[in-house]
Enzyme design. Structure first.
Site, mmCIF file in Angstrom:
data_model
loop_
_atom_site.group_PDB
_atom_site.id
_atom_site.type_symbol
_atom_site.label_atom_id
_atom_site.label_comp_id
_atom_site.label_asym_id
_atom_site.label_seq_id
_atom_site.Cartn_x
_atom_site.Cartn_y
_atom_site.Cartn_z
ATOM 1 N N LEU A 162 -3.395 -5.732 4.461
ATOM 2 C CA LEU A 162 -3.450 -4.304 4.141
ATOM 3 C C LEU A 162 -2.634 -3.459 5.114
ATOM 4 O O LEU A 162 -2.546 -3.756 6.305
ATOM 5 C CB LEU A 162 -4.906 -3.833 4.151
ATOM 6 C CG LEU A 162 -5.834 -4.580 3.182
ATOM 7 C CD1 LEU A 162 -7.234 -3.993 3.244
ATOM 8 C CD2 LEU A 162 -5.306 -4.566 1.752
ATOM 9 N N HIS A 201 -2.009 0.634 1.129
ATOM 10 C CA HIS A 201 -3.284 0.250 0.491
ATOM 11 C C HIS A 201 -4.372 1.260 0.839
ATOM 12 O O HIS A 201 -5.194 1.618 -0.001
ATOM 13 C CB HIS A 201 -3.756 -1.121 0.999
ATOM 14 C CG HIS A 201 -2.858 -2.266 0.625
ATOM 15 N ND1 HIS A 201 -2.076 -2.928 1.545
ATOM 16 C CD2 HIS A 201 -2.634 -2.881 -0.561
ATOM 17 C CE1 HIS A 201 -1.416 -3.903 0.947
ATOM 18 N NE2 HIS A 201 -1.728 -3.895 -0.328
ATOM 19 N N GLY A 232 -0.557 1.205 -6.831
ATOM 20 C CA GLY A 232 0.528 1.921 -6.159
ATOM 21 C C GLY A 232 1.770 2.018 -7.043
ATOM 22 O O GLY A 232 2.116 1.056 -7.739
#
Ligand code: PAF
Length: 299
Positions: free
Chosen positions: A41, A45, A155
């Site tokens: 991450l 994120h 995303g």
């Protein structure tokens, strides 16, 4: 929406436990947002997690490096795994539940059902990585069953993936909203990605070529150009000039279908920030053995 934050982050390995957690929150009147990840991450994120927290009362995150979306010669075995750091960051950001299955929880020995991806998966990543989106659609559909959240956040960094998932959700009448969150960048413009950590320090400067090429498109649009083929040519020239090793693609296409645009676009509207996108510029390029993706919506 209910207001009190959850007390402690649960880390669950079994699909039945994860589903029961989501159902319990929802029965208590709480909306649940879901952020699927493969771990490693970064701030990108965490921005999705924070977006989830704006949209719902609780945020659930999955961490699963999905083998079915990697081709035989891709980086599955060396994909970064940073489990302890990931949990620390998610705990800090108030995540309610992390679903982290072992591979055999997701794909048992008799597993054989695969999801055929929608048409928008065919070009770009789909033509270079022929089984990639089949793996993504299969795992995301499974994750949506296991974590039956109200909304999922993806995303924009993986633009084609987000389009593929939106079309799959619509085509299969899945009962979940999909929210696509803008790409998070380093101050110099490099889009955050778990794979950036493969980049040797000396090659980071070359990686900025992707953002420079996309910024050129934005500048041409602002200067009044309506011709996507002119933008595309400028991107390719900039990528070559900056010394990327290979351009897998650099194209300006329809933002919904990812098909070629029919010709010149209408002039820049007077309030571009609120206008719908008329095109998307997509780039995939290799630098020092690392494959990087980036994109820009054009209004
Ligand atoms: O974007 C990713 O990290 C993965 O493709 C996803 C959506 C978690 C599926 O494995």
């Amino acid at each position: 929406m209910a207001t009190e934050p959850p007390t402690e982050m649960r880390v669950l390995e079994l699909p039945a436990d994860a589903r029961a957690w989501v159902r319990r929150q929802q029965l208590g009147g709480r909306r649940v947002a879901f952020v699927p990840t493969m771990g490693a991450l970064h701030e990108g994120h965490l921005a999705l997690v924070r977006r989830g927290a704006e949209l719902a009362d609780d945020v659930a995150v999955s961490i699963f490096v999905n083998p079915t979306q990697f081709g035989p010669n891709e980086d599955f075995s060396r994909y970064p795994r940073t489990w302890e750091d990931d949990l620390r960051l998610l705990r800090r950001d108030g995540v309610g539940m992390v679903f982290a299955p072992a591979a055999d929880q997701m794909y048992g020995s008799r597993f054989s059902t695969l999801v055929a991806p929608p048409r928008v998966a065919e070009a770009f990543e789909g033509s270079i990585r022929p089984t990639h989106f089949q793996g993504v659609c299969t795992v995301v559909l499974k994750l949506f069953q296991i974590v039956p959240a109200d909304v999922a956040v993806f995303g924009q960094k993986d633009y084609q993936q987000a389009r593929v998932i939106c079309d799959m959700v619509a085509d299969l009448n899945l009962d979940i909203d999909v929210n696509v969150y803008p790409t998070v960048r380093d101050p110099d413009g490099l889009a955050l990605s778990s794979r950036n950590r493969y980049l040797p320090a000396g090659d980071r400067e070359r990686a900025l070529a992707l953002w420079r090429a996309l910024s050129l498109v934005a500048r041409l649009r602002e200067a009044g150009s309506c011709d996507p083929s002119e933008w595309q040519a400028a991107m390719v020239e900039e990528l070559h000039r900056s010394g990327v090793d290979t351009i897998d693609y650099a194209a300006v296409v329809d933002p919904q279908t990812l098909l070629p645009l029919p010709g010149p676009l209408s002039p820049l509207p007077s309030d571009p920030a609120n206008a719908p996108p008329v095109a998307v510029a997509l780039i995939a390029a290799r630098i020092a053995g690392t494959r990087l993706l980036d994109n820009l919506l054009v209004r």
